[in-house]
Write a protein that holds these residues in place. Structure first.
Motif, mmCIF file in Angstrom:
data_model
loop_
_atom_site.group_PDB
_atom_site.id
_atom_site.type_symbol
_atom_site.label_atom_id
_atom_site.label_comp_id
_atom_site.label_asym_id
_atom_site.label_seq_id
_atom_site.Cartn_x
_atom_site.Cartn_y
_atom_site.Cartn_z
ATOM 1 N N GLY A 165 0.831 -1.195 0.000
ATOM 2 C CA GLY A 165 0.000 0.000 0.000
ATOM 3 C C GLY A 165 0.864 1.241 0.000
ATOM 4 N N ASN A 166 0.225 2.393 -0.127
ATOM 5 C CA ASN A 166 0.991 3.642 -0.124
ATOM 6 C C ASN A 166 1.478 3.970 1.284
ATOM 7 O OD1 ASN A 166 -1.174 4.800 1.275
ATOM 8 N ND2 ASN A 166 -1.992 5.869 -0.515
ATOM 9 N N ALA A 167 2.177 5.075 1.427
ATOM 10 C CA ALA A 167 2.769 5.420 2.729
ATOM 11 C C ALA A 167 1.704 5.597 3.802
ATOM 12 C CB ALA A 167 3.596 6.700 2.585
ATOM 13 N N GLN A 168 0.572 6.185 3.445
ATOM 14 C CA GLN A 168 -0.490 6.395 4.422
ATOM 15 C C GLN A 168 -1.072 5.061 4.884
ATOM 16 O OE1 GLN A 168 -0.034 7.939 1.510
ATOM 17 N NE2 GLN A 168 -0.729 10.066 1.556
ATOM 18 N N VAL A 169 -1.282 4.157 3.955
ATOM 19 C CA VAL A 169 -1.808 2.830 4.291
ATOM 20 C C VAL A 169 -0.844 2.077 5.198
ATOM 21 C CG1 VAL A 169 -2.232 0.527 3.309
ATOM 22 C CG2 VAL A 169 -3.317 2.545 2.291
ATOM 23 N N PRO A 201 7.519 -2.454 2.138
ATOM 24 C CA PRO A 201 7.755 -1.006 2.043
ATOM 25 C C PRO A 201 6.649 -0.324 1.250
ATOM 26 C CG PRO A 201 9.771 -2.239 1.613
ATOM 27 C CD PRO A 201 8.666 -3.245 1.661
ATOM 28 N N ALA A 202 6.438 0.950 1.540
ATOM 29 C CA ALA A 202 5.370 1.698 0.883
ATOM 30 C C ALA A 202 5.561 1.728 -0.629
ATOM 31 C CB ALA A 202 5.325 3.123 1.434
ATOM 32 N N LEU A 203 4.458 1.596 -1.337
ATOM 33 C CA LEU A 203 4.489 1.685 -2.788
ATOM 34 C C LEU A 203 4.864 3.089 -3.229
ATOM 35 C CD1 LEU A 203 1.179 -0.223 -3.682
ATOM 36 C CD2 LEU A 203 3.519 -1.116 -3.832
ATOM 37 N N GLU A 204 5.533 3.156 -4.371
ATOM 38 C CA GLU A 204 5.865 4.430 -4.995
ATOM 39 C C GLU A 204 5.314 4.433 -6.407
ATOM 40 O OE1 GLU A 204 9.973 5.590 -4.688
ATOM 41 O OE2 GLU A 204 10.267 4.301 -2.943
#
Length: 274
Positions: free
Chosen positions: A107-111, A131-134
């Motif tokens: 997921g993204n950084a917020q998730v 790790p967060a998706l980019e």
């Protein structure tokens, strides 16, 4: 490729629980495909997309389970797409048949921040928080699928997804989003033609700017843009989903609106094969 779309409503569901507008009352009267739960989908039996509070009910309603899921990918942080505590059901005592390996979660950084706050020791919950998706940086699932996160016109950090299965079949999971950013259209044009493409139609038949979400006209516009760049061909299955009562059109009217454009209308539990 098999895609099951378990929930086809916007955040409030349809009919919405605190609403007796004409669209909600008509959905209650007609029933069937007009009764829509919140978002969630399953690719094959092993890749879950989003995990709302309706997920348990969706499994009960369709006679399915998530015991073969090896990866979960979240599109964004809104509560109709992620409720972190719902992932507790992957560990004991809530299951007597836990996954053999922790489930990979993307997921993204917020998730990911939300998930880490609920699961400070994720392996105990049978979760492998990645790790967060980019944007535009592909990741690979334990099954060998490639997920390419693409910029969405929605919440900060939200993604739409190009998912390429290990057998080469590909899916564009295009919600939540308004008209797709140029970078997303370019990335889709650079890959092989899609087998399935799913679009956001939150605004239904209502007049809108197609920002943040899309209506019927925005879906038709984006489907044509993908045809023009050959990301979509005559063989691609095009699906509209994520409907709100504020859009006004019932399932049958949505089908009529999209029919001339070769776009199908999703209902809860629809299975799309390509």
């Amino acid at each position: 490729m098999e895609l099951t779309i378990f929930g086809t409503a916007a955040a409030e569901g349809w009919p919405a629980p605190f609403c007796r507008c004409p669209a909600c009352q008509e959905a209650r009267r007609r029933g069937g495909p007009n009764l829509r739960a919140r978002s969630g989908a399953l690719v094959g039996n092993d890749l879950k997309i989003d995990f709302s509070a309706d997920t348990v009910m969706q499994m009960l309603r369709t006679g399915r389970d998530l015991t073969q899921v090896r990866a979960i990918v979240f599109t964004h942080q809104h509560s109709d797409h992620i409720v972190p505590t719902e992932l507790e059901w992957a560990s004991g005592p809530f299951t007597n048949t836990p996954p053999a390996q922790p489930i990979a979660v993307f997921g993204n950084a917020q998730v990911m921040e939300m998930l880490h706050s609920v699961f400070p020791n994720p392996t105990k919950a049978n979760l492998d928080l990645r790790p967060a998706l980019e944007a535009l940086v592909p990741v690979t699932t334990p099954m060998g699928d490639m997920i390419l996160p693409l910029p969405a016109d929605h919440a900060p950090g939200a993604f739409v997804l190009r998912i390429t299965r290990s057998n080469g079949k590909s899916l564009f999971y295009g919600h939540d989003s308004g008209l797709y950013p140029e970078a997303t259209l370019v990335a889709l044009a650079e890959g092989a033609a899609l087998d399935i493409a799913v679009f956001d139609c939150t605004y239904g038949g209502a007049k809108s700017s197609n920002k943040g979400h899309m209506g019927v006209d925005g879906v038709v516009q984006m489907a044509q843009a993908l045809r023009d760049c050959e990301a979509v061909t005559a063989k691609t299955k095009l699906i509209a989903t994520h409907f709100s009562h504020n859009g006004g059109l019932m399932h049958e009217e949505l089908v009529e609106a999209f029919l001339p454009h070769g776009i199908a209308v999703a209902y809860d539990g629809i299975v799309v094969r390509a």
